[in-house]
Motif scaffolding. Structure first.
Motif, short mmCIF file in Angstrom:
data_model
loop_
_atom_site.label_atom_id
_atom_site.label_comp_id
_atom_site.label_asym_id
_atom_site.label_seq_id
_atom_site.Cartn_x
_atom_site.Cartn_y
_atom_site.Cartn_z
N GLU A 76 34.71 27.51 6.19
CA GLU A 76 34.83 28.10 4.85
C GLU A 76 35.05 29.60 4.99
N LEU A 77 36.01 30.11 4.25
CA LEU A 77 36.24 31.54 4.14
C LEU A 77 35.92 31.96 2.72
N LEU A 78 35.01 32.92 2.58
CA LEU A 78 34.61 33.41 1.26
C LEU A 78 34.14 32.25 0.38
N GLY A 79 33.48 31.27 1.02
CA GLY A 79 32.92 30.14 0.30
C GLY A 79 33.90 29.05 -0.07
N ILE A 80 35.15 29.17 0.40
CA ILE A 80 36.19 28.20 0.06
C ILE A 80 36.67 27.52 1.34
N SER A 81 36.91 26.22 1.26
CA SER A 81 37.31 25.45 2.44
C SER A 81 38.60 25.98 3.04
N LEU A 82 38.67 25.92 4.36
CA LEU A 82 39.85 26.40 5.08
C LEU A 82 41.10 25.68 4.60
N GLY A 83 42.17 26.43 4.44
CA GLY A 83 43.44 25.84 4.02
C GLY A 83 43.77 26.09 2.56
N ASP A 84 42.81 26.55 1.77
CA ASP A 84 43.07 26.84 0.37
C ASP A 84 43.95 28.09 0.27
N VAL A 85 45.10 27.96 -0.36
CA VAL A 85 46.06 29.07 -0.42
C VAL A 85 45.51 30.25 -1.20
N ALA A 86 44.72 29.99 -2.24
CA ALA A 86 44.23 31.06 -3.10
C ALA A 86 43.36 32.06 -2.33
N VAL A 87 42.63 31.57 -1.31
CA VAL A 87 41.73 32.47 -0.59
C VAL A 87 42.50 33.49 0.24
N ARG A 88 43.75 33.18 0.57
CA ARG A 88 44.53 34.10 1.41
C ARG A 88 44.78 35.43 0.70
N ARG A 89 44.76 35.44 -0.62
CA ARG A 89 44.95 36.70 -1.34
C ARG A 89 43.74 37.63 -1.18
N ARG A 90 42.64 37.09 -0.72
CA ARG A 90 41.42 37.89 -0.54
C ARG A 90 41.20 38.24 0.93
N ILE A 91 42.24 38.02 1.75
CA ILE A 91 42.14 38.27 3.19
C ILE A 91 43.23 39.26 3.59
N GLY A 92 42.89 40.22 4.45
CA GLY A 92 43.87 41.12 5.05
C GLY A 92 43.96 40.86 6.54
N PHE A 93 45.13 41.07 7.11
CA PHE A 93 45.33 40.78 8.54
C PHE A 93 46.25 41.81 9.16
N LEU A 94 45.79 42.39 10.28
CA LEU A 94 46.62 43.29 11.07
C LEU A 94 46.77 42.68 12.46
N VAL A 127 41.53 32.81 15.47
CA VAL A 127 41.90 33.63 14.32
C VAL A 127 43.08 33.01 13.57
N LYS A 128 44.05 32.47 14.28
CA LYS A 128 45.20 31.85 13.61
C LYS A 128 44.77 30.67 12.74
N MET A 129 43.76 29.94 13.18
CA MET A 129 43.24 28.86 12.33
C MET A 129 42.61 29.42 11.07
N LEU A 130 41.83 30.48 11.22
CA LEU A 130 41.13 31.02 10.06
C LEU A 130 42.09 31.58 9.01
N ILE A 131 43.17 32.24 9.46
CA ILE A 131 44.07 32.85 8.48
C ILE A 131 45.18 31.91 8.03
N GLY A 132 45.17 30.67 8.56
CA GLY A 132 46.10 29.66 8.05
C GLY A 132 47.42 29.54 8.75
N LEU A 133 47.57 30.16 9.93
CA LEU A 133 48.84 30.06 10.65
C LEU A 133 48.96 28.75 11.43
N ILE A 134 47.83 28.18 11.84
CA ILE A 134 47.83 26.87 12.49
C ILE A 134 46.69 26.04 11.91
N LYS A 135 46.81 24.72 12.02
CA LYS A 135 45.78 23.83 11.49
C LYS A 135 44.85 23.38 12.61
N PRO A 136 43.56 23.29 12.32
CA PRO A 136 42.63 22.81 13.34
C PRO A 136 42.83 21.32 13.61
N THR A 137 42.48 20.92 14.83
CA THR A 137 42.50 19.49 15.18
C THR A 137 41.33 18.77 14.55
#
Length: 303
Positions: free
Chosen positions: A62-80, A47-57
């Motif tokens: 892709e999240l919402l059709g956008i490659s992992l690591g794109d900052v813009a996609v984080r605005r479309r994600i919620g996390f508890l 989960v930390k990789m998906l939400i951008g807290l750590i980088k994969p080795t």
């Protein structure tokens, strides 16, 4: 169905230690997806990789059709997160205003959005109460509200019903299923398997950093079924009749437990008993549970 999460051999190594390895899974929009595993299996790493807290080795996602690591996609994600602590000296409305600002919700939309998520989590009556005065269930719901403040398309919830009483768990389940009805996707980490079984569309089980089972709940829980029969004249000859359809696991004259190849054979079982002089009082299926699947998979006994 559009995919909101797609991972391809996603891997995280900590030196020689495997966090998770070659994870491949897909989650569609409007789905509730359960991610299960024992402690230390790699759930949090993934989960930390998906939400951008750590980088994969290695690997990709892709999240919402956008490659992992794109900052813009984080605005479309919620996390508890599981062990969250918010500013408890603020009231609920102030807390959500703070998170709306952090999420770049436009200033002219914030009041409307705050009122909307308060209604969604049923806290509008406690909007001006200090968070420190909230019950555990209310704190969990304000946490979900904070994760929803930006109106995300994808929501990650880590143990959202842990430590809640039955009413609190019901309230959180209702919130999650309402999100699915609005087309949102929810990715759930939880150890409460009975809770997941009630609401999830699909699940994946991870062990030792690798996926060992995944699919829709219907697919994973399908298979042999046990049926409890209460009827008259369940004698030795009746057991022979029933044995033609399945395997008799137990019987005592008025009760019988029968294992069938599939639930499609249940009507034939009932007909066979009645045709051979039995008076049928009750016939109930013992459905395979997610807990049984999980334990079998994690202990290595197969699904």
């Amino acid at each position: 169905m559009n995919m909101v999460i797609e991972t391809h051999d996603l891997t995280k190594l900590y030196g020689s230690k495997v966090g998770c390895e070659k994870i491949c899974l897909s989650v569609g929009e409007g789905q509730i997806f359960g991610f299960l595993g024992p402690n230390g299996a790699g759930k949090s790493t993934f989960v930390k990789m998906l939400i951008g807290l750590i980088k994969p080795t290695s690997g990709a996602a892709e999240l919402l059709g956008i490659s992992l690591g794109d900052v813009a996609v984080r605005r479309r994600i919620g996390f508890l997160p599981e062990n969250f602590r918010y500013q408890d000296w603020l009231c609920g409305r102030e807390l959500l205003g703070y998170h709306a600002a952090l999420a770049y919700v436009p200033r002219h939309e914030r009041l409307r959005r705050i009122d909307e998520v308060l209604r969604m989590v049923r806290l509008e009556g406690a909007a001006d109460v200090k968070v420190r005065a909230y019950s555990k269930g209310m704190q969990q719901r304000i946490g979900i509200a904070a994760a929803l403040i930006s109106d995300p398309d994808l929501l990650f919830l880590d143990e959202p019903t842990s430590a809640l009483d039955p009413i609190g768990r019901l309230e959180v389940r209702e919130i999650i299923t309402a999100l699915r009805e609005r087309g949102k996707a929810v990715f759930l980490n939880s150890h409460l398997l009975s809770e997941l079984e009630m609401i999830c569309d699909s699940v994946a089980i991870i062990k030792g950093g690798s996926i060992i089972e995944q699919g829709t709940l219907d697919e994973l829980l399908r298979g042999r079924v046990e049926v409890e029969v209460i009827a008259s004249r369940l004698n030795g000859s009746m057991e022979q009749v029933v044995a033609g359809l399945g395997r008799v696991l137990a019987g005592n004259g008025s009760h019988m437990l029968v294992e069938l190849e599939s639930e499609d054979m249940i009507p034939s079982l009932a007909s066979r008993i009645i045709e051979n002089g039995g008076e049928l009082y009750n016939l109930s299926r013992k459905k395979r549970t997610l807990e049984e699947l999980f334990i079998g998979a994690v202990r290595g006994g197969g699904a």
